[in-house]
Enzyme design. Structure first.
Site, PDB file in Angstrom:
ATOM      1  N   ASP A   1     -16.260   1.350 -92.522  1.00  0.00           N
ATOM      2  CA  ASP A   1     -15.695   1.967 -91.324  1.00  0.00           C
ATOM      3  C   ASP A   1     -16.730   2.979 -90.834  1.00  0.00           C
ATOM      4  O   ASP A   1     -16.827   4.078 -91.357  1.00  0.00           O
ATOM      5  CB  ASP A   1     -14.377   2.659 -91.659  1.00  0.00           C
ATOM      6  CG  ASP A   1     -13.742   3.310 -90.440  1.00  0.00           C
ATOM      7  OD1 ASP A   1     -13.900   2.779 -89.320  1.00  0.00           O
ATOM      8  OD2 ASP A   1     -13.079   4.356 -90.610  1.00  0.00           O
TER       9      ASP A   1
ATOM     10  N   GLU B   1     -16.093  -2.737 -88.955  1.00  0.00           N
ATOM     11  CA  GLU B   1     -15.178  -2.664 -87.817  1.00  0.00           C
ATOM     12  C   GLU B   1     -15.955  -2.601 -86.514  1.00  0.00           C
ATOM     13  O   GLU B   1     -16.963  -1.903 -86.412  1.00  0.00           O
ATOM     14  CB  GLU B   1     -14.275  -1.442 -87.943  1.00  0.00           C
ATOM     15  CG  GLU B   1     -13.146  -1.436 -86.939  1.00  0.00           C
ATOM     16  CD  GLU B   1     -12.113  -0.379 -87.229  1.00  0.00           C
ATOM     17  OE1 GLU B   1     -10.973  -0.736 -87.549  1.00  0.00           O
ATOM     18  OE2 GLU B   1     -12.455   0.815 -87.135  1.00  0.00           O
TER      19      GLU B   1
ATOM     20  N   ASP C   1     -11.031   7.277 -93.672  1.00  0.00           N
ATOM     21  CA  ASP C   1     -12.168   6.374 -93.501  1.00  0.00           C
ATOM     22  C   ASP C   1     -12.300   5.401 -94.676  1.00  0.00           C
ATOM     23  O   ASP C   1     -12.701   4.251 -94.500  1.00  0.00           O
ATOM     24  CB  ASP C   1     -13.470   7.176 -93.361  1.00  0.00           C
ATOM     25  CG  ASP C   1     -13.354   8.243 -92.305  1.00  0.00           C
ATOM     26  OD1 ASP C   1     -13.508   7.916 -91.118  1.00  0.00           O
ATOM     27  OD2 ASP C   1     -13.083   9.405 -92.671  1.00  0.00           O
TER      28      ASP C   1
END
Length: 170
Positions: free
Chosen positions: A7, A67, A140
């Site tokens: 992430d 992502e 995260d």
């Protein structure tokens, strides 16, 4: 299969390594890469790159999942995340790791069954799927684990489709 979920973020980049073979998924390692907000952007990006490259070399994941950038209002935040994504992708490429990218709604759909799940629903499902006593922190890290789980699910689905296609041909 060992998947590295990432992430990306300029201040904090979450990562999670999740292994899944024929059994339940297992969290192998997780954490964050933090950068100093007082450092110039170039130095922060270099730090993220080096840490991602070191992670990939240490754990040698089969694949990685990152992502995709998604934003609604704050273009500045999207640009910062885009910078971090770029060096993450570069680090993984330099380590020879094949990278897959997923939208936030795809990750939510894969992990919770609902593409508009909220953060708490996501975190709780990650906790349940990985059989963890507590929700992963910071957010995260939980997000990175969700990305890895999404990727592993997609790989299993693709493998099943491939095998089904092979079975039909015989």
């Amino acid at each position: 299969m060992l998947a590295l979920g990432i992430d990306p973020g300029t201040a904090t980049t979450g990562f999670a390594l999740v292994r899944q073979d024929d059994s339940e998924p297992e969290l192998i390692a997780s954490g964050v890469i933090r950068t100093d907000p007082d450092e110039p952007l170039a130095a922060r990006l270099q730090s993220i790159y080096r840490e991602v490259l070191a992670l990939a070399r240490q754990y040698q994941p089969d694949t990685a999942a990152v992502e995709e950038v998604f934003f609604r209002r704050n273009v500045r935040t999207a640009l910062a995340v885009g910078h971090a994504r770029g060096v993450v992708l570069l680090g993984l490429a330099d380590a020879g790791v094949r990278v897959y990218e997923y939208t936030p709604s795809t990750v939510k759909q894969a992990v919770t069954g609902y593409g508009n799940a909220d953060k708490h629903q996501m975190q709780e499902m990650v906790r349940l799927l990985l059989h963890l006593p507590d929700i992963l922190r910071p957010d995260d890290v939980a997000d990175a684990a969700a990305i890895a789980l999404c990727h592993l699910q997609n790989m299993r689905f693709d493998g099943a489709l491939h095998q089904a296609g092979s079975l039909r041909e015989t």
